[in-house]
Each structure stands twice: as C-alpha cells, then as structure tokens.
Write an enzyme that holds these catalytic residues in place. Structure first.
Site, PDB file in Angstrom:
ATOM      1  N   LEU A   1      -4.247  -5.313   4.712  1.00  0.00           N
ATOM      2  CA  LEU A   1      -3.238  -6.512   4.587  1.00  0.00           C
ATOM      3  C   LEU A   1      -1.857  -6.289   4.019  1.00  0.00           C
ATOM      4  O   LEU A   1      -1.061  -7.078   3.820  1.00  0.00           O
ATOM      5  CB  LEU A   1      -4.094  -7.558   3.966  1.00  0.00           C
ATOM      6  CG  LEU A   1      -5.493  -7.947   4.224  1.00  0.00           C
ATOM      7  CD1 LEU A   1      -6.045  -9.130   3.492  1.00  0.00           C
ATOM      8  CD2 LEU A   1      -5.338  -8.292   5.627  1.00  0.00           C
TER       9      LEU A   1
ATOM     10  N   HIS B   1       1.979  -5.233   4.324  1.00  0.00           N
ATOM     11  CA  HIS B   1       2.884  -5.114   5.348  1.00  0.00           C
ATOM     12  C   HIS B   1       3.522  -3.808   5.644  1.00  0.00           C
ATOM     13  O   HIS B   1       3.931  -3.316   4.332  1.00  0.00           O
ATOM     14  CB  HIS B   1       4.056  -6.458   4.971  1.00  0.00           C
ATOM     15  CG  HIS B   1       3.568  -7.670   5.008  1.00  0.00           C
ATOM     16  ND1 HIS B   1       2.954  -8.561   4.043  1.00  0.00           N
ATOM     17  CD2 HIS B   1       3.634  -8.612   6.073  1.00  0.00           C
ATOM     18  CE1 HIS B   1       2.920  -9.711   4.205  1.00  0.00           C
ATOM     19  NE2 HIS B   1       3.316  -9.780   5.562  1.00  0.00           N
TER      20      HIS B   1
ATOM     21  N   GLU C   1       2.890   0.177  -2.634  1.00  0.00           N
ATOM     22  CA  GLU C   1       3.475   1.591  -2.242  1.00  0.00           C
ATOM     23  C   GLU C   1       3.494   2.584  -3.389  1.00  0.00           C
ATOM     24  O   GLU C   1       3.217   3.747  -3.476  1.00  0.00           O
ATOM     25  CB  GLU C   1       4.741   1.656  -1.663  1.00  0.00           C
ATOM     26  CG  GLU C   1       4.617   0.804  -0.238  1.00  0.00           C
ATOM     27  CD  GLU C   1       4.549  -0.674  -0.130  1.00  0.00           C
ATOM     28  OE1 GLU C   1       4.009  -1.070   0.918  1.00  0.00           O
ATOM     29  OE2 GLU C   1       4.371  -1.375  -1.165  1.00  0.00           O
TER      30      GLU C   1
ATOM     31  N   ASP D   1      -8.011  17.628  -5.414  1.00  0.00           N
ATOM     32  CA  ASP D   1      -8.145  18.477  -4.275  1.00  0.00           C
ATOM     33  C   ASP D   1      -7.796  19.943  -4.250  1.00  0.00           C
ATOM     34  O   ASP D   1      -8.484  21.056  -4.259  1.00  0.00           O
ATOM     35  CB  ASP D   1      -7.555  17.896  -3.099  1.00  0.00           C
ATOM     36  CG  ASP D   1      -8.137  18.901  -1.776  1.00  0.00           C
ATOM     37  OD1 ASP D   1      -9.250  19.059  -1.551  1.00  0.00           O
ATOM     38  OD2 ASP D   1      -7.079  19.425  -1.085  1.00  0.00           O
TER      39      ASP D   1
END
Length: 143
Positions: free
Chosen positions: A68, A70, A105, A119
């Site tokens: 959801l 933007h 973000e 990783d």
C-alpha cells in the site's frame, strides 16, 4: 476504509513538501566475520559496498515490496555502514519532495542492507541476528 477493507491512503489533496526520514538497524556478527569483513575476505566480495548499494536499491523499490506504499521519486538516499566489534550498524537517510513521507523507504533501505550483509556472510556465521531496526526520525518541511 469504513468497512474494514484495505486501501491506499489518498494523498491527492496534500501539498508537496520536502520530507526526510532516518532509520537505523544492526546485525550482530561473530568476531570471525567482523575480521573477514574488515580485511575484505568474504568470498562474495566487498560486503559494505554491496550492502550500501542494496540499501539504496531497496529504498527505490519500496512501493514494489510494500503493497500500500505510494511510489515516490526519491531525491537522495544515503546508506552508511558502521563496523563495530559486535556487528555492523546501518543507517539510511532518505529525502523526497512529495505528498507523503519516506519512512518506509528508510526502513526498507536499512533492512535490505542488513539482509545483504546476512546473505554475504551466512556461510561463515549462520547465527547472525538482525536487531533494532527502527525509525529514528521523520521530518516534513516547507512547501
């Protein structure tokens, strides 16, 4: 919405202003991994440079990952990795001029950087632990 269905929050009537967010997180690592990172001896390559790039890429792809959110045009993303004796701290600062904030973000940038470190180092230290991912601050400036 009023009936309980999910929806993207409408922002069309909000003003475009400069917005910033800062997030941090930490990955706990063994002293062996810390030594290998400091000496650039991890088999997959330069861990810190790769983590920074992954963080920036993650910030730019946040709307693709979080349903959801933007999509935002990011004006600046900075990811800093700080090697400590017990692990690596990651800090991400994100700036945009938009109708909605950039905290997701910034948090995504930190998380992607930390996951990249995981990783790249998992063959040496499978007991690593991501820790304390959080928003430090967000700011909404003037139009």
């Amino acid at each position: 919405d009023k009936s309980g269905d999910v929806r993207q929050v409408p922002v069309q009537h909000k003003p475009v202003v400069e917005r910033e967010a800062l997030a941090k997180g930490f990955i706990r690592l063994s002293s062996e991994v810390i030594g290998k990172i400091r000496e650039n001896r991890i088999a997959k390559g330069n861990v810190l440079a790769t983590a920074r790039i992954a963080g920036i890429q993650g910030a730019k792809k946040t709307a693709d990952l979080i349903p959801l959110c933007h999509p935002l045009l990011l004006e600046h993303v900075e990811v800093v990795c700080d090697v400590k004796d017990t692990g690596i701290g990651v800090e991400a600062a994100v700036v945009t001029s938009s109708k909605t904030g950039v905290e997701m973000e910034a948090l995504t940038a930190v998380t992607m950087a930390l996951l990249t470190i995981y990783d790249m180092c998992k063959a040496v230290d499978p007991a690593m632990r991501l820790d304390d991912i959080h928003l430090v601050r967000k700011r909404k400036g003037k139009a």
